[in-house]
Design a protein around this motif. Structure first.
Motif, short mmCIF file in Angstrom:
data_model
loop_
_atom_site.label_atom_id
_atom_site.label_comp_id
_atom_site.label_asym_id
_atom_site.label_seq_id
_atom_site.Cartn_x
_atom_site.Cartn_y
_atom_site.Cartn_z
N ARG A 144 0.83 -1.21 0.00
CA ARG A 144 0.00 0.00 0.00
C ARG A 144 0.86 1.26 0.00
O ARG A 144 0.54 2.23 -0.67
CB ARG A 144 -0.95 -0.01 1.20
N ASP A 145 1.96 1.25 0.76
CA ASP A 145 2.86 2.41 0.81
C ASP A 145 3.47 2.71 -0.55
O ASP A 145 3.78 3.86 -0.86
CB ASP A 145 3.98 2.20 1.83
N SER A 146 3.66 1.67 -1.36
CA SER A 146 4.25 1.88 -2.69
C SER A 146 3.18 2.14 -3.75
O SER A 146 3.47 2.16 -4.93
CB SER A 146 5.12 0.70 -3.08
N GLY A 147 1.93 2.33 -3.32
CA GLY A 147 0.86 2.71 -4.23
C GLY A 147 0.14 1.56 -4.89
O GLY A 147 -0.67 1.76 -5.78
N HIS A 148 0.38 0.34 -4.47
CA HIS A 148 -0.29 -0.82 -5.04
C HIS A 148 -1.60 -1.09 -4.31
O HIS A 148 -1.67 -0.97 -3.08
CB HIS A 148 0.59 -2.06 -4.97
N GLU A 149 -2.61 -1.48 -5.07
CA GLU A 149 -3.87 -1.87 -4.44
C GLU A 149 -3.71 -3.29 -3.91
O GLU A 149 -3.12 -4.15 -4.57
CB GLU A 149 -5.01 -1.84 -5.46
#
Length: 123
Positions: free
Chosen positions: A73-78
């Motif tokens: 989530r921190d790296s922008g992945h769902e």
């Protein structure tokens, strides 16, 4: 099966732990691996126990699954999670096993390798 006194195989799945005939030091070691931080047995309990634990991994909850969720989530992945209901890991340990995980500072032995050399091996 014949009771050898040794723990049966431990299974750890996403939010589920089953360990039959496990000791408290063994459980501390399992929780250490799940939480990726030191867990020390200070229960004073001896003997073996059949352990079944269910929890809902959450982002950054200290469990390996939670840390992976948080990093994704921190790296922008769902992150799509299977539907789960239940407490977080620390609450589950207290509610389902009657054990409390307390954060403490304790001395830890660390092994440091300060030098290594490649040694020739004969063929």
């Amino acid at each position: 099966h014949v009771d050898s006194g040794e723990p049966d195989q431990t299974t750890i799945n996403f939010g589920r732990l089953r360990a039959d005939r496990q000791t408290m030091p063994g459980l501390a070691d399992i929780l250490n691996r799940i939480m990726d931080r030191p867990v020390v047995n200070e229960t004073g309990l001896s003997g073996t126990y059949d352990i079944l634990l269910h929890w809902s991994p959450e982002a950054h909850d200290g469990s390996m699954a939670g840390m992976k969720i948080g990093m994704a989530r921190d790296s922008g992945h769902e992150v799509k999670l299977p539907p789960m209901e239940g407490p977080n890991l620390i609450t589950a340990v207290q509610q389902q096993l009657g054990l409390r995980l307390d954060a403490k500072r304790l001395p830890v032995e660390i092994l440091v390798v300060d030098h290594a050399e490649k040694v020739p091996v004969e063929n």
